[in-house]
Design a protein around this motif. Structure first.
Motif, short mmCIF file in Angstrom:
data_model
loop_
_atom_site.label_atom_id
_atom_site.label_comp_id
_atom_site.label_asym_id
_atom_site.label_seq_id
_atom_site.Cartn_x
_atom_site.Cartn_y
_atom_site.Cartn_z
N VAL A 270 0.84 -1.20 0.00
CA VAL A 270 0.00 0.00 0.00
C VAL A 270 0.88 1.26 0.00
O VAL A 270 0.56 2.24 -0.68
N ALA A 271 1.98 1.22 0.73
CA ALA A 271 2.90 2.37 0.75
C ALA A 271 3.39 2.69 -0.66
O ALA A 271 3.43 3.87 -1.06
N GLY A 440 3.43 -2.42 -5.33
CA GLY A 440 2.41 -1.40 -5.16
C GLY A 440 2.61 -0.22 -6.09
O GLY A 440 1.64 0.29 -6.68
N LEU A 441 3.84 0.21 -6.26
CA LEU A 441 4.15 1.33 -7.14
C LEU A 441 3.78 1.01 -8.58
O LEU A 441 3.09 1.80 -9.26
N VAL A 479 12.63 3.11 1.58
CA VAL A 479 12.47 3.19 0.12
C VAL A 479 11.13 3.83 -0.23
O VAL A 479 11.05 4.71 -1.09
N ALA A 480 10.08 3.39 0.44
CA ALA A 480 8.76 3.96 0.17
C ALA A 480 8.74 5.46 0.43
O ALA A 480 8.16 6.23 -0.35
N GLU A 481 9.35 5.90 1.52
CA GLU A 481 9.38 7.33 1.84
C GLU A 481 10.17 8.12 0.80
O GLU A 481 9.90 9.30 0.57
N ALA A 482 11.15 7.46 0.17
CA ALA A 482 11.99 8.16 -0.81
C ALA A 482 11.37 8.18 -2.20
O ALA A 482 11.93 8.81 -3.11
N LEU A 483 10.23 7.52 -2.38
CA LEU A 483 9.62 7.51 -3.71
C LEU A 483 9.18 8.89 -4.16
O LEU A 483 9.34 9.25 -5.34
#
Length: 493
Positions: A270-271, A440-441, A479-483
């Motif tokens: 989901v992130a 998710g991405l 990694v998710a936060e850096a997307l």
């Protein structure tokens, strides 16, 4: 795009061009570019010592002519000839005329200038080694005589510049069957070769530099084997909302992931989905409480995918486990009429017949172990032949394939046409849950309307940049936060 062409295509283009040029022109163009790259690595040329490792083919000729250019600029250049009886005669003459020296390797059948080359002594004094042993037509690992010399180079720690590609790697497939040269840089001529863009060969190539020798017009009608996206290519793919957009027009992605045992997989998928451009994310599964606690903007349902509401694409598989509910979630997602991304446990639970019978697109995202299971081969076979493995998966299952790993390879549905490779990958992405974020991405990009190959290319590219941004000591949530900043870097380039 950075396009890579097969050896057969490159050689055909070279023949066409050479027929229109004076003899030797093409080799001298290549050698001039090689010499310039060597000079750039050295910083200064005068007074440096350079060792050329020269085989019997045109790569050896390129190295010799480049050595001649460098010798005329004041470098001390010595060529070690592995096959003196088959050396490129004009290149050797040019090197000697410029003040360079040549000697046979200790294992050569013919001795030049009295005694064989003392390779260890040459290497102890060398500032740079030029690898011109084997050209793009080489297959298999290096011969024992070449292995002895390249082992000495590795032991000496001298930086190596490879001519066209590192000796011992397969130019067309990226396979390394046996010992191969490890270069600090590779100077390739006319066009990239597929093996330079995909592991394990890419690990041997070091930094890549393409020298234009005039092949462009003769490659225009040819189809590349491999294409590597660059910033501008990905920026053109990333969705941008218009003034009329709302959350539904932007696309809704459904995520069927996670379980009581693996709720984190749902959170991570989901992130990634929330940062992939879709207007909304629907989650369906037993980890709804964990998802809503971390991401309250998610539309959650504890039921199966069929009860979650309308979506424009499904992501199914991460952390589902092995139970009947997990299998039913995969079946329901594949029974839908929207694009589906299948990952992780979903790859084991999917029904191949149902998959092939779909009319809506499918994107499979296995890592090497999962790909090996789907193909019925060993993991090492997939890792050593990543291009062939991705293509075979796409052919066998009639789906687009994103093969994760040290080089991400994307194959179009059915396996025909150019493969795509991602140049932004990093070892920092080898962390638990990173693949769930990517799923998710990419699934979110599918929901935005991108075709499976484009969603895979854009998703893996931005995911790789995010991994680099989050390094070192990267976790999947890092990694998710850096997307977001990675996406911004690409879209604003």
């Amino acid at each position: 795009m950075r396009d890579a062409y097969s050896v057969q295509t490159v050689r055909a283009a070279e023949r066409e061009l050479m027929a229109r040029l004076p003899a030797g022109t093409l080799m001298r163009r290549a050698a001039a570019g090689l010499a310039a790259a060597c000079a750039g690595m050295l910083g200064r040329v005068y007074g440096t010592r350079i060792v050329l490792l020269v085989g019997s083919g045109d790569n050896g000729g390129d190295a010799l002519f480049a050595g001649a250019y460098l010798a005329r600029r004041g470098a001390g250049v010595t060529a070690v000839l592995l096959s003196p009886e088959r050396v490129h005669a004009d290149g050797l003459a040019a090197l000697r005329a410029a003040g360079g020296r040549a000697a046979a390797s200790p294992t050569a059948h013919t001795v030049l200038e009295g005694v064989p080359a003392d390779v260890p002594a040459l290497l102890r004094r060398a500032d740079l080694v030029v690898d011109g042993i084997v050209g793009i037509g080489g297959r298999g690992g290096l011969r024992p005589d070449a292995v002895e010399i390249t082992d000495a180079v590795a032991a000496a720690g001298v930086p190596v510049v490879a001519v066209d590609l590192p000796s011992g790697v397969d130019a067309d497939t990226g396979e390394v069957r046996g010992v191969a040269v490890r270069a600090a840089a590779t100077v390739t001529f006319g066009a990239y070769k597929p093996g330079l863009l995909v592991d394990p060969a890419r690990e041997h190539a070091g930094a890549l530099r393409l020298v234009d020798i005039g092949l462009g017009p003769y490659l225009e009608a040819a189809e590349p084997v491999v294409r590597a996206a660059q910033h501008a290519d990905v920026a053109a793919l990333l969705p941008r909302p218009s003034a009329e957009s709302d959350k539904y027009r932007r696309g809704v992605v459904g995520v069927a992931a996670g379980s009581a045992r693996y709720p984190g997989a749902a959170v991570l998928a989901v992130a990634g989905a929330l940062r992939g451009g879709a207007g909304a994310v629907r989650y369906a599964g037993p980890a709804a409480d964990a998802v809503i606690a971390r991401f309250p903007e998610t539309l959650v349902s504890s039921g199966p995918p069929s009860q979650a509401g309308r979506v424009q694409a499904w992501v199914v598989g991460p952390g589902l486990g092995d139970g009947d509910e997990a299998r039913e979630s995969v079946r329901e997602a594949l029974a839908s009429d929207v694009p589906v991304l299948v990952d992780a446990d979903g790859l084991r639970l999917m029904d191949a017949g149902q998959l092939r019978g779909r009319t809506a697109p499918v994107l499979l995202t296995p890592h090497a172990g999962e790909a090996a299971a789907l193909l019925g081969v060993g993991r090492e076979e997939v890792e050593s032949a990543r291009l062939a493995s991705a293509r075979e998966l796409a052919r066998r299952y009639g789906a687009a394939v994103l093969l994760k790993g040290s080089t991400t390879v994307v194959a179009p549905p059915g396996g025909d046409g150019p493969l795509r490779v991602n140049p932004t990958g990093t070892g920092w992405l080898a962390t638990a849950g990173s693949g769930d974020v990517l799923s998710g991405l990419a699934g979110s990009l599918l929901a935005c309307g991108l075709a499976p190959v484009d969603a895979a290319v854009a998703g893996s590219y931005v995911h790789g940049l995010a991994g680099r941004r989050a390094a070192p000591l990267t976790s999947a949530l890092d990694v998710a936060e850096a997307l977001r900043p990675a996406w911004r870097d690409v879209s604003e380039a």
